[in-house]
Structures are given as C-alpha cells and as structure tokens.
Design an enzyme around this catalytic site. Sequence first.
Site, PDB file in Angstrom:
ATOM      1  N   LYS A   1      45.001  40.846  39.173  1.00 40.39           N
ATOM      2  CA  LYS A   1      44.833  42.214  39.698  1.00 40.39           C
ATOM      3  C   LYS A   1      45.921  42.571  40.708  1.00 40.39           C
ATOM      4  O   LYS A   1      46.525  41.716  41.336  1.00 40.39           O
ATOM      5  CB  LYS A   1      43.415  42.401  40.244  1.00 40.39           C
ATOM      6  CG  LYS A   1      42.445  42.565  39.067  1.00 40.39           C
ATOM      7  CD  LYS A   1      41.050  42.946  39.424  1.00 40.39           C
ATOM      8  CE  LYS A   1      40.255  43.091  38.108  1.00 40.39           C
ATOM      9  NZ  LYS A   1      38.818  43.119  38.312  1.00 40.39           N
TER      10      LYS A   1
ATOM     11  N   ARG B   1      36.082  35.267  36.112  1.00 42.16           N
ATOM     12  CA  ARG B   1      36.556  36.017  34.933  1.00 42.16           C
ATOM     13  C   ARG B   1      38.073  36.044  34.984  1.00 42.16           C
ATOM     14  O   ARG B   1      38.653  36.647  35.885  1.00 42.16           O
ATOM     15  CB  ARG B   1      35.977  37.433  34.964  1.00 42.16           C
ATOM     16  CG  ARG B   1      36.356  38.295  33.762  1.00 42.16           C
ATOM     17  CD  ARG B   1      35.765  39.688  33.896  1.00 42.16           C
ATOM     18  NE  ARG B   1      36.073  40.518  32.737  1.00 42.16           N
ATOM     19  CZ  ARG B   1      37.224  41.176  32.562  1.00 42.16           C
ATOM     20  NH1 ARG B   1      38.181  41.095  33.457  1.00 42.16           N
ATOM     21  NH2 ARG B   1      37.415  41.895  31.473  1.00 42.16           N
TER      22      ARG B   1
HETATM   23  N1  HH2 Z   1      37.460  43.607  35.819  1.00 40.99           N
HETATM   24  C1  HH2 Z   1      37.928  44.284  34.757  1.00 40.99           C
HETATM   25  C2  HH2 Z   1      37.118  44.488  33.631  1.00 40.99           C
HETATM   26  N2  HH2 Z   1      35.875  43.981  33.571  1.00 40.99           N
HETATM   27  N3  HH2 Z   1      34.135  42.726  34.562  1.00 40.99           N
HETATM   28  C3  HH2 Z   1      33.648  42.024  35.598  1.00 40.99           C
HETATM   29  N4  HH2 Z   1      32.410  41.467  35.529  1.00 40.99           N
HETATM   30  N5  HH2 Z   1      34.381  41.822  36.734  1.00 40.99           N
HETATM   31  C4  HH2 Z   1      35.638  42.327  36.876  1.00 40.99           C
HETATM   32  O1  HH2 Z   1      36.268  42.138  37.948  1.00 40.99           O
HETATM   33  C5  HH2 Z   1      36.193  43.087  35.776  1.00 40.99           C
HETATM   34  C6  HH2 Z   1      35.392  43.266  34.619  1.00 40.99           C
HETATM   35  C7  HH2 Z   1      39.328  44.791  34.750  1.00 40.99           C
HETATM   36  O2  HH2 Z   1      40.212  43.820  34.248  1.00 40.99           O
HETATM   37  P1  HH2 Z   1      40.757  43.766  32.728  1.00 40.99           P
HETATM   38  O3  HH2 Z   1      39.642  43.666  31.756  1.00 40.99           O
HETATM   39  O4  HH2 Z   1      41.779  42.691  32.608  1.00 40.99           O
HETATM   40  O5  HH2 Z   1      41.550  45.123  32.581  1.00 40.99           O
HETATM   41  P2  HH2 Z   1      41.219  46.510  31.890  1.00 40.99           P
HETATM   42  O6  HH2 Z   1      39.971  47.038  32.499  1.00 40.99           O
HETATM   43  O7  HH2 Z   1      42.440  47.334  32.203  1.00 40.99           O
HETATM   44  O8  HH2 Z   1      41.041  46.248  30.418  1.00 40.99           O
END
Ligand code: HH2
Length: 276
Positions: free
Chosen positions: A217, A253
């Site tokens: 992040k 995660r």
């Molecule tokens: N962060 C993201 C998405 N889902 N779920 C949980 N439980 N906790 C988190 O911190 C979290 C999450 C965002 O990260 P990412 O999936 O890599 O990116 P994007 O939302 O741009 O697909």
Amino acid sequence: MRRPPIEQRFPRPSLMGVVNVTPDSFSDGGAFLEPAAAVARARRLLADGAAIVDVGGESTRPGSQGVPPDEELRRVVPVLEELAGLPVSIDTAKAEVARRALALGVELVNDVTALRGDPGMLEVVAEADAYVCLVHMRGEPRTMQDDPRYADVVSEVAAFLEEQLAFAVAGGVREDRICLDPGIGFGKTVEHNFQLVRRLDELVALGRPVAVGFSRKRSLGRLLGDPGATTGTVAASVGVAVAAYARGATVLRVHDVREHAEALTAARAVFEDALP
Ligand code: HH2
C-alpha cells in the site's frame, strides 16, 4: 458441511494471498485479468503457503468508481470455477457476487464495507454459514482519501468494528465465523495506518481474529520518502506484516506470499518457540 471456528481454520499467522481479477488494481491491475493468469496466480500463492486466496473483481483503490455486478461476475466466475475445491475467499461488497461465489465453494466473504454496502449481504453470509471478514472503511473508495480525520482513529475503528460484529451476530452469523480488519488505506492517512498497527492490541481485545492488509500500500512508499507513491515495496510490506503479527494479527492479506511466509515462519520461531 460444518465449518470449524475461524480461529481453527486460520491459525496465527495465516496468509491470505491476493488475486485481483481487475484491469485497475493499484499494484497489479491488469496482470491477472485473463482467467488463466488469475488461476495460475492463485495456484502459485497456495503453493507458496497461502492458507486462502482472495479473488476480487472490483478494485477498491482510492478514487475507484466501482463496477456493476454482471461485470464483476464475468471476471470472477470463470476463475472460481477453475479453483473449485481449493481454499478461496471472495473480495466483494455485492450480495449477488457473494452468493454465486459461495455456490461455487468459496468459504469466506471479504467485505470491505463490513456488510453495509448491500442490504442483502448479511443474509447471504448467514445462510451459507460462511466465514466473513468485516473491514473498516471511511466513506467510499471514490472519496475516502479526501482529507480523512478522526479524533482517535483506533478507538473509532474499534467502535465501528464492534458495532458491525454485533450487527452480523444479530443477523444470524455465528460469532466464530467472523474476523475483523482495520482497513489499512480505506480513508486513512499514513499516520492513521501505522497507528492502527501500533495499537492493534485494542482491536484484538474485541475478541475476534484480526486481519491486516498493508501489502504494497501507498503508505509504505510514502514512509520511504516518495510523497507521490501509489505503491509500497515488498520488503516494506514484509516488515509491517511481521510487526502486525507481533501486535496480535492473525491473518495477513498479502500479494507476495513466499516472502511473507518465510519472514513469518522466522518471526514465529522467535515469538512462539515454534520450530518447524
Ligand atoms: N485491501 C484491499 C482490498 N481488499 N480486504 C481486506 N480484508 N483488507 C484490506 O486491507 C484490503 C482488502 C486493497 O488492496 P488490493 O486488493 O491489492 O487492491 P485493489 O482494491 O486496488 O484491487
């Protein structure tokens, strides 16, 4: 099939591997949009030591507009079909997407709106006796990073998660199916994000396993001196994951499972006298 309590299913620490089937996720957008690429990624993350892989068809990065349910389904269903029989969670705030995913054998619903995004979600989770991850988010992805302010971010996040936990239980979800997540980056400044990990014990005190998603992040890139960073490095991600584990996190995660698995195995050997 009766599921074990979530604490048994995910011993501390467990890794949730990220599989973003999206064109626009903040760190890997477009890399796994083809179903075959997403499936291969998921298999790799499981082989590297993930306890579960989190399949998502909608980016929740800051500024994201969201996608309609049929587009989200079009992205994730072929991937979930191929992964049948493997440990999978669905990263969605839509009841319809969660319902389809659970019918395809998914065991956990990871809802960044903590059951507030879709009025049908609570019933879907309760009826399937699914595991669920309740995540704190201030506002919505489109606007959440517009000057977020809290009197005390940790106590506000804790109060919110306690309230959503009670809402879920009142709606028929067994308490031992639920984990809580402070939602790193969801309406928080760099300082808020680090404070939430520093004082993670206050969230652990709510009595449910805590998940933390700090992987790659932007706060990590900003911490390391780039004020315009939109991602963080793998090494910084691993550092903060080990710190979160030391503060009581159960689920991490992450995008880079092998690196986190190695680091956490070493950290666990120190903290818990747990030699393999
Ligand atoms: N962060 C993201 C998405 N889902 N779920 C949980 N439980 N906790 C988190 O911190 C979290 C999450 C965002 O990260 P990412 O999936 O890599 O990116 P994007 O939302 O741009 O697909």
